[in-house]
Design a protein around this motif. Structure first.
Motif, PDB file in Angstrom:
ATOM      1  N   THR A  64      16.027  39.339  28.577  1.00 31.59           N
ATOM      2  CA  THR A  64      16.412  40.701  28.953  1.00 31.59           C
ATOM      3  C   THR A  64      15.469  41.242  30.020  1.00 31.59           C
ATOM      4  OG1 THR A  64      17.375  41.081  26.773  1.00 31.59           O
ATOM      5  CG2 THR A  64      16.826  43.035  28.064  1.00 31.59           C
TER       6      THR A  64
ATOM      7  N   GLY B 224      16.497  40.188  33.232  1.00 25.73           N
ATOM      8  CA  GLY B 224      17.859  40.576  33.604  1.00 25.73           C
ATOM      9  C   GLY B 224      18.896  39.531  33.271  1.00 25.73           C
ATOM     10  N   ASN B 225      18.531  38.579  32.403  1.00 19.58           N
ATOM     11  CA  ASN B 225      19.455  37.501  32.031  1.00 19.58           C
ATOM     12  C   ASN B 225      20.036  37.725  30.646  1.00 19.58           C
ATOM     13  OD1 ASN B 225      19.034  36.094  34.438  1.00 19.58           O
ATOM     14  ND2 ASN B 225      17.269  35.020  33.594  1.00 19.58           N
TER      15      ASN B 225
ATOM     16  N   HIS C 292      22.473  37.158  35.132  1.00 18.42           N
ATOM     17  CA  HIS C 292      22.642  38.591  34.914  1.00 18.42           C
ATOM     18  C   HIS C 292      24.022  38.964  34.380  1.00 18.42           C
ATOM     19  CE1 HIS C 292      24.553  38.184  38.809  1.00 18.42           C
ATOM     20  NE2 HIS C 292      25.099  39.368  38.617  1.00 18.42           N
TER      21      HIS C 292
ATOM     22  N   THR D  19      21.816  44.357  32.226  1.00 17.35           N
ATOM     23  CA  THR D  19      21.879  45.234  33.404  1.00 17.35           C
ATOM     24  C   THR D  19      23.217  45.955  33.502  1.00 17.35           C
ATOM     25  OG1 THR D  19      22.693  43.441  34.815  1.00 17.35           O
ATOM     26  CG2 THR D  19      20.300  43.732  34.700  1.00 17.35           C
TER      27      THR D  19
ATOM     28  N   THR E  73      20.158  49.031  28.593  1.00 21.47           N
ATOM     29  CA  THR E  73      19.993  50.016  29.663  1.00 21.47           C
ATOM     30  C   THR E  73      21.124  51.039  29.714  1.00 21.47           C
ATOM     31  OG1 THR E  73      21.067  48.587  31.292  1.00 21.47           O
ATOM     32  CG2 THR E  73      18.664  48.402  31.099  1.00 21.47           C
TER      33      THR E  73
END
Length: 133
Positions: free
Chosen positions: A16, A19-20, A49, A80, A111
């Motif tokens: 995380t 961003g994966n 991502h 993301t 997020t």
């Protein structure tokens, strides 16, 4: 387990932060005519991502069989993005639900300020649409 999503997010923390996405298989048992999620297994995987791919399914199946666990769905992150099922996710959910109509998909979107986690399944109509797609 009640803390399933928080424990999963701890395991997904590294991916995380990059961003994966991270994916896990929800497993459990049938007791008193109800399915109960008892485990989340993270198979070997590669992620980006906006998708994750697992491999080594034969080891996952062997582990589940040795513990008497049923596949009850899956969980994955959208590190993301917002909390929804993408087109790829809808097809993945279809593959789970065609084998077990009660299968669920959990999306964790850390997020997304409006909705950080969601539980999804396809309707009967959704199963027809995705099955013909």
């Amino acid at each position: 387990p009640q803390d399933l999503t928080s424990r999963f997010m701890k395991l997904a923390k590294y991916n995380t932060s990059k961003g994966n996405e991270t994916c896990g298989v929800l497993c459990g048992k049938l007791a008193k005519n109800k399915f109960h999620i008892t485990s989340c297994i993270l198979p070997p995987q590669t992620g980006s991502h906006n998708k994750t791919s697992t491999y080594g399914e034969e080891k996952l199946i062997a582990l589940q069989e040795s513990k008497g666990l049923l596949t009850l769905g899956w969980i994955h992150t959208h590190p993301t993005q917002s909390c929804f099922l993408s087109s790829i996710d809808l097809h993945t959910q279809f593959s789970y639900q065609i084998m077990m109509p009660e299968a669920i998909a959990i999306v964790m979107a850390p997020t997304d300020r409006r909705c950080r986690e969601g539980v999804f399944s396809l309707t009967e109509e959704g199963m027809v649409v995705i099955g013909n797609c």
